[in-house]
Design an enzyme around this catalytic site. Structure first.
Site, PDB file in Angstrom:
ATOM      1  N   SER A   1       5.503 -24.751 -50.129  1.00  0.00           N
ATOM      2  CA  SER A   1       4.983 -23.923 -49.934  1.00  0.00           C
ATOM      3  C   SER A   1       5.377 -22.978 -48.678  1.00  0.00           C
ATOM      4  O   SER A   1       4.636 -21.759 -48.615  1.00  0.00           O
ATOM      5  CB  SER A   1       3.749 -24.535 -49.281  1.00  0.00           C
ATOM      6  OG  SER A   1       3.661 -25.040 -47.624  1.00  0.00           O
TER       7      SER A   1
ATOM      8  N   LYS B   1       2.437 -24.141 -41.520  1.00  0.00           N
ATOM      9  CA  LYS B   1       2.110 -23.099 -42.009  1.00  0.00           C
ATOM     10  C   LYS B   1       1.801 -22.105 -41.042  1.00  0.00           C
ATOM     11  O   LYS B   1       2.408 -22.332 -39.469  1.00  0.00           O
ATOM     12  CB  LYS B   1       0.887 -23.358 -42.416  1.00  0.00           C
ATOM     13  CG  LYS B   1       0.160 -24.935 -43.444  1.00  0.00           C
ATOM     14  CD  LYS B   1       0.293 -23.532 -44.953  1.00  0.00           C
ATOM     15  CE  LYS B   1       0.011 -24.839 -46.172  1.00  0.00           C
ATOM     16  NZ  LYS B   1       0.895 -26.059 -46.386  1.00  0.00           N
TER      17      LYS B   1
END
Lengths: 426, 164
Positions: free
Chosen positions: B77, B114
């Protein structure tokens, strides 16, 4: 001039280390067990609240653990040692003088830094250690080491101090009031054996001890206890030690993973503990004059036949050669071994240590042999350092080591092995 | 004047008793310091004055060594930030996370990588790939920033075909 000393101590150190790398353990009851998953050696606050005492054998609290979902981890000393080094290194930047007292606590000399505001400075330690390595610490500050230890105790037990307690900021009256509320057993050097004797004399609290007649205490106990009273009165008697003095004796012992019945396996264990102690002996550049060997059955298995015996073997001359030491240890073991018992533990102690450079050659020593022995041992140590512990070992230590430690639920070596890193989802 | 004297030990004779087989110790003359090590002779290397330490990646990649930890990446991701599955991250806990920092965060007990973004409704953990959704941290979720990602070490695999 009065000094200012701080004692910084990591809270529930082993459990806290585990939580840094396994956040799921946060807020849950966690214990860390000793070698072989034998006894509880670290407890999270949740476990302390359940009344679990330090050092209790794991099997005794298994029911309680099931009921409350206590998570038990095997000890991961490689991880704790690395985290400890990080903490000590960070703390060393706050003072020119540091004494690393144990794996999770150290003293700092803050004399001359009082103008920075000690309580604020202490909060700085806390924030730094929390942010940089994720570990909670408590800080105690006072004019002597003994008082700093007590200040640390107060910082830990009393939330109103917000984990940093500075005795030097309290007036005499307030300090005495605080000391009057702490049991005498909490004083550094007053162990569970001495405190009942003190209590018998009517000395129940730290304040009682502080005001006790010194002459009488010296008579009944020792000068050490008299020194403790002086320290409680703010007279600094115990200096910071930069470098830990070489150990006076080196011990190596373990409980077995499985009960051991025969001599051959006991021999392997004794040989390998001796070899491990010999490495420590050489690391501190000492020689041993005497080796003690002991074996025992499990005191927790009361119904089984019990046997416990030790023997002291003097060496012809002080040495650090693994081969000589192992030979002596095995000779001692042979003398105390009795068949028919389920042995649970063996151990050795190297004693009468002297510095290597004080070796005296005797008439029967052969300097060439000695040179060869030193060369062989240093090569062995070097190989084991580079290729892992036990890469080369004496034949007597055995090849399969069935009796070796159980470490059923040990966490990965997150910081010391590339194969054991924390995994994060991306 | 400060001079040194070195005494050569006798050559041991072959097969003699063992305590003769070591060179005799050098004898210090009163008032003269003694060099116990041999002094190498010969022409000194002209490069000696220019010697430098070889590059050490630890010094280059690690700013705060006590606060730096390595973390392994699992998942894809964050490819937009150059962070790929299997990469090794250099994570510094001492660095203050800012808006847009790429961080290792703990969300509900789980480590995740993230980008930290402050938005009007709270905090958004942004993914670095179209195929993955962002995480909005709202009231009932717990978020802790574990450390700030400083470097991603990516092994170059020469066998992978390049899709053009």
């Amino acid at each position: 001039m009065p000094r200012t000393l701080a004692l910084i101590d990591c809270n529930n150190f082993y459990v806290s280390c585990e939580r840094v790398f396994n956040p799921r353990l946060i807020g849950r009851p966690v214990v860390v067990l000793s070698n072989n998953d034998g006894c509880v050696v670290a407890r999270s606050n949740e476990v302390k609240a359940l009344g679990v005492r330090m050092g209790v054998p794991w099997f005794q609290i298994k029911d309680l653990a099931k009921k409350h979902g206590i998570i038990a981890l095997s000890s991961n000393y490689a991880l704790y040692a690395d985290m400890s080094n990080r903490v000590m290194s960070l703390l060393s930047s706050f003072s020119p003088d540091q004494e690393v007292y144990s794996i999770d606590e150290c003293f700092l000399d803050l004399t001359g830094l009082e103008h920075l505001g000690l309580a604020d400075y202490g909060q700085g330690f806390r924030e730094t250690i929390q942010r940089h390595v994720g570990l909670p610490v408590c800080v105690g500050m006072a004019t002597t080491k003994t008082l700093a230890k007590l200040a640390n105790h107060v910082a830990k037990k009393r939330p109103e101090f917000n984990a940093v307690c500075d005795f030097t900021g309290l007036d005499t009256h307030a300090l005495d009031q605080l000391l009057g509320q702490i049991e005498v057993g909490e004083v550094w050097g007053v162990g569970p054996r001495i405190s009942p004797r003190l209590q018998h004399m009517g000395i129940m609290t730290v304040l009682n001890l502080k005001n006790a007649p010194r002459g009488k205490i010296r008579q009944q106990f020792s000068v050490v206890m008299e020194r403790t009273i002086a320290e409680l009165n703010g007279e600094s008697c115990i200096a910071l030690e930069d470098v830990a003095p070489p150990k006076q004796q080196i011990m190596s012992s373990r409980s077995f993973g499985v009960p051991v019945f025969d001599l051959a396996e006991l021999q392997q264990s004794v040989a390998s503990y001796t070899a491990r102690a010999a490495v420590k002996l050489r690391n501190q550049a000492s020689l041993a004059g005497v080796i003690q060997v002991y074996i025992r059955t499990s005191p927790f298995k009361e119904k089984e036949p019990q046997y416990s015996q030790g023997v002291t073997v003097p060496l012809a001359f002080p040495t650090s050669d693994s081969r000589t030491l192992v030979g002596a240890a095995l000779a001692g073991l042979k003398r105390i071994f009795r068949p028919g018992f389920a042995y649970a533990k063996s151990g050795i102690i190297l004693m009468n240590l002297i510095p290597e450079d004080r070796r005296e050659l005797t008439l029967f020593d052969d300097p060439v042999q000695l040179g060869r022995s030193n060369a062989l041992m240093s090569v062995m140590d070097r190989i084991n350092r580079n290729f892992g512990k036990g890469a080369v070992r004496l034949f007597g230590e055995g090849a399969d080591q069935r009796w070796k430690m159980r470490t059923g639920n040990r966490s990965p070596n997150y910081t010391t092995r590339i194969s054991d890193l924390v995994v994060a989802k991306a | 004047m400060n001079s040194t004297v070195r005494m050569e030990g006798c050559r041991p004779f072959q097969g003699g008793p063992s305590f003769f087989s070591q060179p005799l110790p050098a004898i210090p003359l009163p008032g003269f310091p003694l060099l116990t090590k041999a002094i190498p002779a010969g022409f000194p290397s002209p490069a000696d004055d220019y010697a430098e330490e070889r590059i050490d990646l630890n010094n280059h990649l690690i700013e705060h060594k006590e606060a730096t930890f390595f973390v392994k990446v699992e998942g894809s991701s964050m490819t937009g930030f150059g962070i790929h599955d299997g990469d090794l991250l250099v994570v510094d806990r001492s660095v203050q996370p800012e808006d847009r920092s790429v961080v290792v965060a703990v969300v509900d007990g789980e480590f995740t990588i993230k980008q930290l973004c402050r938005i009007p409704d709270g905090i958004l953990l942004r993914a670095g790939s179209q195929a993955h959704s962002d995480i909005l941290i709202n009231g009932d979720q717990t978020l802790a920033v574990w450390g700030v990602v400083r470097w991603s070490i990516h092994k170059v695999d020469s066998c992978l075909a390049l899709s053009r």
